[in-house]
Each structure stands twice: as structure tokens, then as C-alpha cells.
Write a protein that holds these residues in place. Structure first.
Motif, PDB file in Angstrom:
ATOM      1  N   LEU A 214      -0.801  -1.090  -0.067  1.00 26.94           N
ATOM      2  CA  LEU A 214      -0.538  -2.400   0.523  1.00 26.94           C
ATOM      3  C   LEU A 214      -0.085  -2.272   1.978  1.00 26.94           C
ATOM      4  O   LEU A 214      -0.477  -3.078   2.837  1.00 26.94           O
ATOM      5  CB  LEU A 214       0.526  -3.133  -0.303  1.00 26.94           C
ATOM      6  CG  LEU A 214       0.106  -3.528  -1.728  1.00 26.94           C
ATOM      7  CD1 LEU A 214       1.280  -4.149  -2.464  1.00 26.94           C
ATOM      8  CD2 LEU A 214      -1.076  -4.502  -1.700  1.00 26.94           C
ATOM      9  N   GLN A 215       0.751  -1.257   2.249  1.00 25.33           N
ATOM     10  CA  GLN A 215       1.187  -1.049   3.632  1.00 25.33           C
ATOM     11  C   GLN A 215       0.006  -0.706   4.534  1.00 25.33           C
ATOM     12  O   GLN A 215      -0.105  -1.220   5.651  1.00 25.33           O
ATOM     13  CB  GLN A 215       2.235   0.067   3.679  1.00 25.33           C
ATOM     14  CG  GLN A 215       3.584  -0.320   3.092  1.00 25.33           C
ATOM     15  CD  GLN A 215       4.578   0.825   3.137  1.00 25.33           C
ATOM     16  OE1 GLN A 215       4.218   1.946   3.498  1.00 25.33           O
ATOM     17  NE2 GLN A 215       5.822   0.539   2.757  1.00 25.33           N
ATOM     18  N   GLN A 217      -3.122  -1.525   3.957  1.00 26.54           N
ATOM     19  CA  GLN A 217      -3.936  -2.736   4.090  1.00 26.54           C
ATOM     20  C   GLN A 217      -3.312  -3.702   5.085  1.00 26.54           C
ATOM     21  O   GLN A 217      -4.009  -4.288   5.927  1.00 26.54           O
ATOM     22  CB  GLN A 217      -4.078  -3.396   2.708  1.00 26.54           C
ATOM     23  CG  GLN A 217      -4.983  -4.615   2.704  1.00 26.54           C
ATOM     24  CD  GLN A 217      -5.120  -5.202   1.298  1.00 26.54           C
ATOM     25  OE1 GLN A 217      -4.537  -4.675   0.350  1.00 26.54           O
ATOM     26  NE2 GLN A 217      -5.886  -6.279   1.182  1.00 26.54           N
ATOM     27  N   GLU A 218      -1.987  -3.861   5.004  1.00 27.95           N
ATOM     28  CA  GLU A 218      -1.310  -4.747   5.946  1.00 27.95           C
ATOM     29  C   GLU A 218      -1.424  -4.216   7.374  1.00 27.95           C
ATOM     30  O   GLU A 218      -1.595  -4.987   8.329  1.00 27.95           O
ATOM     31  CB  GLU A 218       0.161  -4.875   5.547  1.00 27.95           C
ATOM     32  CG  GLU A 218       0.957  -5.846   6.395  1.00 27.95           C
ATOM     33  CD  GLU A 218       0.480  -7.278   6.234  1.00 27.95           C
ATOM     34  OE1 GLU A 218       0.715  -8.076   7.160  1.00 27.95           O
ATOM     35  OE2 GLU A 218      -0.141  -7.592   5.187  1.00 27.95           O
ATOM     36  N   ARG A 219      -1.341  -2.883   7.512  1.00 25.73           N
ATOM     37  CA  ARG A 219      -1.477  -2.300   8.848  1.00 25.73           C
ATOM     38  C   ARG A 219      -2.870  -2.555   9.413  1.00 25.73           C
ATOM     39  O   ARG A 219      -3.032  -2.923  10.586  1.00 25.73           O
ATOM     40  CB  ARG A 219      -1.189  -0.798   8.785  1.00 25.73           C
ATOM     41  CG  ARG A 219      -1.158  -0.108  10.142  1.00 25.73           C
ATOM     42  CD  ARG A 219      -0.878   1.371   9.983  1.00 25.73           C
ATOM     43  NE  ARG A 219      -1.936   2.023   9.235  1.00 25.73           N
ATOM     44  CZ  ARG A 219      -3.101   2.420   9.774  1.00 25.73           C
ATOM     45  NH1 ARG A 219      -3.352   2.196  11.056  1.00 25.73           N
ATOM     46  NH2 ARG A 219      -4.010   3.014   9.032  1.00 25.73           N
ATOM     47  N   ARG A 220      -3.911  -2.367   8.552  1.00 27.74           N
ATOM     48  CA  ARG A 220      -5.272  -2.628   9.023  1.00 27.74           C
ATOM     49  C   ARG A 220      -5.457  -4.101   9.375  1.00 27.74           C
ATOM     50  O   ARG A 220      -6.109  -4.440  10.374  1.00 27.74           O
ATOM     51  CB  ARG A 220      -6.281  -2.201   7.953  1.00 27.74           C
ATOM     52  CG  ARG A 220      -6.393  -0.695   7.787  1.00 27.74           C
ATOM     53  CD  ARG A 220      -7.671  -0.341   7.035  1.00 27.74           C
ATOM     54  NE  ARG A 220      -7.697  -0.936   5.706  1.00 27.74           N
ATOM     55  CZ  ARG A 220      -7.235  -0.328   4.606  1.00 27.74           C
ATOM     56  NH1 ARG A 220      -6.700   0.885   4.698  1.00 27.74           N
ATOM     57  NH2 ARG A 220      -7.306  -0.924   3.430  1.00 27.74           N
ATOM     58  N   ARG A 221      -4.889  -4.985   8.536  1.00 30.79           N
ATOM     59  CA  ARG A 221      -4.997  -6.415   8.837  1.00 30.79           C
ATOM     60  C   ARG A 221      -4.315  -6.761  10.152  1.00 30.79           C
ATOM     61  O   ARG A 221      -4.845  -7.532  10.964  1.00 30.79           O
ATOM     62  CB  ARG A 221      -4.388  -7.228   7.701  1.00 30.79           C
ATOM     63  CG  ARG A 221      -5.232  -7.260   6.434  1.00 30.79           C
ATOM     64  CD  ARG A 221      -4.559  -8.093   5.366  1.00 30.79           C
ATOM     65  NE  ARG A 221      -5.366  -8.144   4.140  1.00 30.79           N
ATOM     66  CZ  ARG A 221      -4.988  -8.772   3.024  1.00 30.79           C
ATOM     67  NH1 ARG A 221      -3.803  -9.393   2.994  1.00 30.79           N
ATOM     68  NH2 ARG A 221      -5.775  -8.774   1.963  1.00 30.79           N
ATOM     69  N   SER A 222      -3.127  -6.204  10.343  1.00 27.14           N
ATOM     70  CA  SER A 222      -2.419  -6.490  11.599  1.00 27.14           C
ATOM     71  C   SER A 222      -3.185  -5.948  12.797  1.00 27.14           C
ATOM     72  O   SER A 222      -3.282  -6.611  13.846  1.00 27.14           O
ATOM     73  CB  SER A 222      -1.012  -5.884  11.545  1.00 27.14           C
ATOM     74  OG  SER A 222      -1.075  -4.475  11.396  1.00 27.14           O
ATOM     75  N   LYS A 225      -6.098  -8.247  13.302  1.00 20.98           N
ATOM     76  CA  LYS A 225      -5.624  -9.499  13.877  1.00 20.98           C
ATOM     77  C   LYS A 225      -5.330  -9.332  15.364  1.00 20.98           C
ATOM     78  O   LYS A 225      -5.718 -10.172  16.196  1.00 20.98           O
ATOM     79  CB  LYS A 225      -4.374  -9.947  13.129  1.00 20.98           C
ATOM     80  CG  LYS A 225      -3.796 -11.265  13.624  1.00 20.98           C
ATOM     81  CD  LYS A 225      -2.570 -11.637  12.815  1.00 20.98           C
ATOM     82  CE  LYS A 225      -1.959 -12.936  13.323  1.00 20.98           C
ATOM     83  NZ  LYS A 225      -0.744 -13.312  12.554  1.00 20.98           N
TER      84      LYS A 225
END
Length: 314
Positions: A214-215, A217-222, A225
Motif C-alpha cells: 500500500l505504501q 502504491q501510495e508513493r506511485r500515486r503521489s 499525481k
């Protein structure tokens, strides 16, 4: 023990003298017996100072030396040095040895002594009697006190083994079984704890893996973005720059539409745009023509003045 080559002997007069082994001595000086008796004991020699030496040379702290005394002491010191030097020069020295001979130092003391660095020694041995070793100290045993008394116990008088041992066996067996059960229960409990620990570790590892996923994935999303925001900002910036350029171009076209005719008109009025033939006539022909006309008029004026002056004379 050591035996020396020289020894001391006491004479009848009570003085100590020294003698050595007989040997040949050169330049022997005969000493009279009276000299031996006079200087045998230094306690009766007048040349030996008796008493404290500190009391004979006491410095006077209160007395002050005058310049005359200082000069007198210096004069006495110089005189003593001069006398000593004169005595040394006037003293007869030993002549040089003849060819093939050498001077040898000899003893001129009252008693001659053989001088040698090597001492005569003698080795003497002795053997002690053989002694036996001291025997070991015997062990201390205290003296026996009291009286010995004996008694006879028949079989079965004190206790019955089969009857008395039953409670002991019950206690031992019961404690052993109880301890065994406790150990088995402890092992089962430890096994359950290990199983729970393994399950907890597996769950924890899976949760950690999920958290890491999840971290990530969140890093890739950020990151995506931020990249999209940067691209949008760049596009808006370029669009704004394009709009500003278009507006500036339109404004410059509207501004330069009336500016070019006015500039050309002003330049034409100021003579920046001209006809070459007209410019040549104005700059070259007209000045030459005016100069020629002026010359012709000047000649006519001079001729008229000359003519007028001649007429007046006539």
C-alpha cells in the motif's frame, strides 16, 4: 679461606708493621731504628691535629676588612706565587736516561710493599655430615574418653519395612507422576505458545507486506499525481505564454499599422527619402549656377564702376 701474601705482625714495642715476601729491591734506603720508634703510633705524633677542626678557623662576621688589609693580602698572595714559581724553576730535575735504559718508579716510603693487582688465593673445601630428613608429623588423634556400650536389636523390633515404606513410596510415586504431568502440561502449553507465535508472525509478515504494498502504491500515486500536476502547470504556462504572444502580436500590428505611414511621412519631410536627380541638382548644379551668376554680376559691376569713373573725368 683466603691466604694473602702479606701479613701483619706485632713487634715488642707495641706498633704494627708491614712485611712481605723477600724480594730484590733497588735503591733500598736504610731507616734508623730511632725513626721507627718515634713515628710508630700516630696518637703521639705532633703533626696530627687533635680536637675539632671547626673551632680553629672561625670567621669573624662583625669584623670588616679595610682596603689596606685587602691590598696586603693581595701582595702576600702575589709574593707566594712568585716564590713558588722561582722554586719550581730552580729545582733540579731528573736527567734524561742513557741510551738503552729507562727510568723506573721506585718506592721511597719507610716500608716497602709489593704492588700487584692479582691477589694470591687458595681454595679450601669442607664436607658436612649427612643428616636424615625430618620425618612427617604424625596425625593428631585425641585421647579416647567415655565408655563403649553395645545393644542388640532383633528383626522386627524397630519397624516393619513393608509397612513403613508404603507411605514413602506413595509420596515419591505421587510426586514423580505429578511432576511428569506438570512437565507434559508445560510442554503442551509451550507448543501452543509457539504455534500462536508462528501464526502471529505469519499474520504480522503478511500485514507488513500489505502495508509495504500500500505504501508503494501510495508513493506511485503521489508521484503520478505530482507528475500530472507538473504537466498541467507546464501546459497552462505554455498556453498563457502563447496567449500573451498572440495579444502582443495583435497589439503590435494595430500599433504599427498607423506607425509606418507616419514614419515614412516624417522621414520624407526631413529629407531622408529623396530623388537622386533632384538631390544632385540642388546640391551640385544650383550652387555652381549661383556662383557663376555672382561672378558675372561682379564683372558687370566692376565694368560699370570703371565706365562711370572715366565719364566723370572727362
Amino acid at each position: 679461606f683466603m691466604a694473602f701474601g702479606s701479613h701483619r705482625m706485632r713487634e715488642l714495642s707495641g706498633t704494627y708493621t708491614f712485611s712481605s715476601r723477600p724480594r730484590a729491591v733497588e735503591n733500598r734506603i736504610k731507616v734508623p731504628p730511632q725513626a721507627l720508634r718515634n713515628y710508630g703510633n700516630i696518637m703521639y705524633d705532633r703533626r696530627v691535629v687533635r680536637g675539632s677542626t671547626y673551632s680553629q678557623h672561625i670567621l669573624q662576621t662583625t669584623a670588616q676588612t679595610t682596603p689596606s688589609e685587602i691590598q696586603r693580602h693581595q701582595e702576600m698572595r702575589r709574593r707566594a706565587i712568585t716564590q713558588k714559581r722561582a722554586f719550581g724553576e730552580s729545582r733540579l730535575k731528573t736527567p734524561e736516561a742513557l741510551q738503552g735504559r729507562t727510568h723506573v718508579d721506585v718506592q721511597t716510603d719507610l716500608y716497602l710493599e709489593e704492588l700487584s693487582d692479582v691477589l694470591a688465593t687458595t681454595d679450601i673445601e669442607c664436607q658436612t655430615d649427612a643428616f636424615l630428613d625430618r620425618p612427617a608429623t604424625p596425625l593428631f588423634i585425641p585421647a579416647k574418653t567415655g565408655k563403649d556400650v553395645a545393644t542388640q536389636i532383633e528383626e522386627g523390633e524397630l519397624f516393619d519395612f513393608d509397612r513403613e515404606v508404603q507411605p514413602l513410596l506413595e509420596v515419591l510415586v505421587g510426586k514423580t507422576v505429578e511432576q511428569s504431568l506438570l512437565e507434559v502440561m508445560e510442554e503442551e502449553e509451550l507448543e501452543c505458545l509457539r504455534a500462536q507465535q508462528r501464526a502471529f508472525l505469519e499474520l504480522r509478515n503478511s500485514e507488513l507486506a500489505e502495508v509495504q504494498r500500500l505504501q508503494e502504491q501510495e508513493r506511485r500515486r503521489s508521484q503520478e499525481k505530482e507528475r500530472r500536476i507538473a504537466e498541467q502547470r507546464e501546459a497552462l504556462k505554455k498556453e498563457k505564454e502563447t496567449a500573451e504572444k498572440i495579444a502582443a502580436r495583435v497589439f503590435s500590428q494595430h500599433y504599427l499599422a498607423d506607425l509606418l505611414p507616419a514614419v515614412f511621412t516624417s522621414l520624407s519631410d526631413h529629407g531622408y527619402f529623396y530623388d537622386p536627380v533632384e538631390k544632385d541638382i540642388e546640391t551640385n548644379f544650383f550652387p555652381w549656377l549661383m556662383a557663376e551668376v555672382n561672378k558675372s554680376l561682379e564683372k558687370r559691376r566692376v565694368a560699370r564702376q570703371l565706365l562711370d569713373g572715366r565719364n566723370l573725368r572727362m
